[in-house]
Design an enzyme around this catalytic site. Structure first.
Site, short mmCIF file in Angstrom:
data_model
loop_
_atom_site.label_atom_id
_atom_site.label_comp_id
_atom_site.label_asym_id
_atom_site.label_seq_id
_atom_site.Cartn_x
_atom_site.Cartn_y
_atom_site.Cartn_z
N CYS A 140 22.47 17.21 34.04
CA CYS A 140 22.83 18.24 35.02
C CYS A 140 21.59 18.81 35.71
CB CYS A 140 23.63 19.35 34.34
SG CYS A 140 22.91 19.91 32.79
N HIS A 220 22.80 26.99 34.55
CA HIS A 220 21.34 26.98 34.43
C HIS A 220 20.77 27.61 35.71
CE1 HIS A 220 21.65 24.05 31.18
NE2 HIS A 220 22.20 23.15 31.97
P1 NAD Z 1 31.25 17.09 24.32
O1 NAD Z 1 30.83 17.26 22.92
O2 NAD Z 1 31.88 18.22 25.05
O3 NAD Z 1 32.27 15.86 24.42
C1 NAD Z 1 32.05 14.65 23.78
C2 NAD Z 1 33.37 13.97 23.50
O4 NAD Z 1 33.17 12.70 22.88
C3 NAD Z 1 34.28 14.75 22.58
O5 NAD Z 1 35.58 14.70 23.12
C4 NAD Z 1 34.23 13.98 21.26
O6 NAD Z 1 35.46 14.06 20.58
C5 NAD Z 1 34.02 12.57 21.74
N1 NAD Z 1 33.36 11.68 20.79
C6 NAD Z 1 32.47 11.98 19.83
N2 NAD Z 1 32.06 10.86 19.21
C7 NAD Z 1 32.72 9.84 19.79
C8 NAD Z 1 32.73 8.44 19.59
N3 NAD Z 1 31.96 7.87 18.66
N4 NAD Z 1 33.53 7.68 20.37
C9 NAD Z 1 34.31 8.24 21.32
N5 NAD Z 1 34.32 9.57 21.57
C10 NAD Z 1 33.55 10.36 20.80
O7 NAD Z 1 29.96 16.56 25.10
P2 NAD Z 1 29.63 16.74 26.65
O8 NAD Z 1 29.02 18.07 26.85
O9 NAD Z 1 30.79 16.34 27.47
O10 NAD Z 1 28.45 15.69 26.81
C11 NAD Z 1 28.67 14.31 27.01
C12 NAD Z 1 27.44 13.70 27.63
O11 NAD Z 1 27.22 14.30 28.91
C13 NAD Z 1 26.13 13.90 26.83
O12 NAD Z 1 25.29 12.79 27.07
C14 NAD Z 1 25.56 15.12 27.50
O13 NAD Z 1 24.16 15.24 27.31
C15 NAD Z 1 25.92 14.87 28.93
N6 NAD Z 1 25.95 16.06 29.78
C16 NAD Z 1 26.47 17.23 29.33
C17 NAD Z 1 26.47 18.35 30.16
C18 NAD Z 1 26.99 19.67 29.70
O14 NAD Z 1 26.54 20.68 30.17
N7 NAD Z 1 27.95 19.75 28.81
C19 NAD Z 1 25.96 18.26 31.45
C20 NAD Z 1 25.49 17.03 31.91
C21 NAD Z 1 25.47 15.93 31.06
#
Ligand code: NAD
Length: 336
Positions: A140, A220
């Protein structure tokens, strides 16, 4: 026929990517995956998305009364492209499966840049993703930085960028992350990873960054200081930013992230998502030849349209990045 998209991991990012794909007319959600039968899994079922789970979770979903369409491997086999939205560092463990099945895949910014050879930002390097098998949509913060730095570099040449990032500690639905009351150097040793991450998209940019974690969930906030090669005025910068498809100039008395989110609510944005970079218009200043401004980044949503454009580029639905960006924006934006 529409491009078939599977979303592996249905959390903060995955559920938004699913809804965003659903809103496009040239792609469709063929399934989402969940590991636990929680309320997000229930939401996916209620929204009509087929839910796929690991073999080991089948029983738990059955007990919870949640219908399962099959295993994650079965989902991946049905897809033209997988958007991997599993937590950071988990995504890479799925690479073997994607390679075995021969499906295209997109990872998120929590994965190391080495998960694949291409890091993606729709404005800066869409062309490189055209027809590619793998890409990583940068984080992000990196996405927000690229959106500002790329057009400035194109028009005026960027000599150096110095950015301080005040990071939200956790997302609004996160009950595990802190601090509750502290400012945390993130990390102590400089620079933070954000500057180097911008270089995965624009290797020639001279940039360093520092980051501080603060007890807030909304957004942020970036404090930017940029030295440009060519002279320009504050009005030139405002005009440049207004012309960009994913920068929103914030004014009308707003001086905080809380009010930006309230604005998003008032606009009727889905989940109050402000997926544009929110540049505070009146903060744009030039002092001693250097440009300064504040921008707020809605971490939960700014990478969502980037994932849609990455799908379009990689599956060759659209060659022109600005056309894809416009199409994505139009589908996501009702007003504002
Ligand atoms: P999150 O924890 O909210 O969601 C992750 C999801 O994946 C959950 O639904 C979980 O149940 C599932 N999961 C966990 N292990 C798994 C597996 N082995 N197989 C399939 N599903 C599985 O995480 P998020 O915040 O959505 O982040 C996801 C990605 O996006 C990360 O790389 C993060 O760094 C990136 N990201 C996050 C944000 C943010 O602010 N939240 C912003 C930009 C990028």
């Amino acid at each position: 026929s529409k491009v078939k998209v599977a979303i592996n991991g249905y959390g903060t990012i995955g559920k938004r990517v699913a809804d965003a794909v659903f809103l496009q007319d040239d792609m469709e959600v063929i399934g989402i995956s969940k590991t636990k039968p929680n309320f997000e899994a229930r939401t996916a079922v209620l929204k009509g998305f087929p839910v796929y789970v690991p073999e080991s979770s089948m029983d738990a979903f059955k007990k919870a009364g949640l219908p399962v369409a099959g295993t994650i491997e079965e989902m991946v086999k049905k897809a033209d492209i997988v958007v991997d939205c599993t937590p950071g560092k988990i995504g890479i463990t799925n690479k073997e499966l994607y390679e075995k099945v021969g499906v295209k895949a997109i990872w998120q910014g929590g994965e190391s840049k080495d998960v694949c050879s291409l890091s993606f930002n729709a404005e800066a390097n869409y062309d490189q993703a055209y027809g590619a098998d793998y890409a990583r949509v940068v984080s992000c913060n990196t996405t927000g930085l690229c959106r500002a730095i790329y057009p400035l570099d194109q028009k005026y040449g960027v000599e150096k960028v110095r950015v301080t990032i005040v990071r939200r500690a956790g997302d609004p639905g996160d009950i595990k992350t802190g601090p509750v009351d502290a400012l945390v150097l993130d990390p102590v040793k400089l620079p933070s990873h954000h500057g180097p991450d911008v270089k995965t998209i624009m290797p020639h940019i001279n940039i360093t960054s520092a980051a501080i974690k603060a007890p807030t969930t909304f957004m942020h906030l970036h404090v930017l200081n940029i030295k440009l090669k060519k002279e320009c005025t504050v009005d030139d910068i405002k005009k440049l930013f207004v012309s960009r498809p994913r920068i929103k100039l914030i004014s009308d008395g707003i001086s905080s992230t809380a009010e930006i989110i309230e604005f998003g609510r008032d606009l009727g944005r889905s989940r109050n998502d402000m997926w544009e970079s929110c540049v505070f218009k009146d903060s744009i200043s030039i002092d001693d030849g250097e440009l300064y401004f504040f921008q707020a980044i809605h971490q939960e949503s700014d990478v969502i349209p980037e994932n849609i454009d990455a799908i379009r580029a990689m599956t060759k639905l659209e060659k022109d990045n600005l056309k894809s960006i416009e199409k994505t924006n139009k589908a996501l934006r009702k007003i504002g």
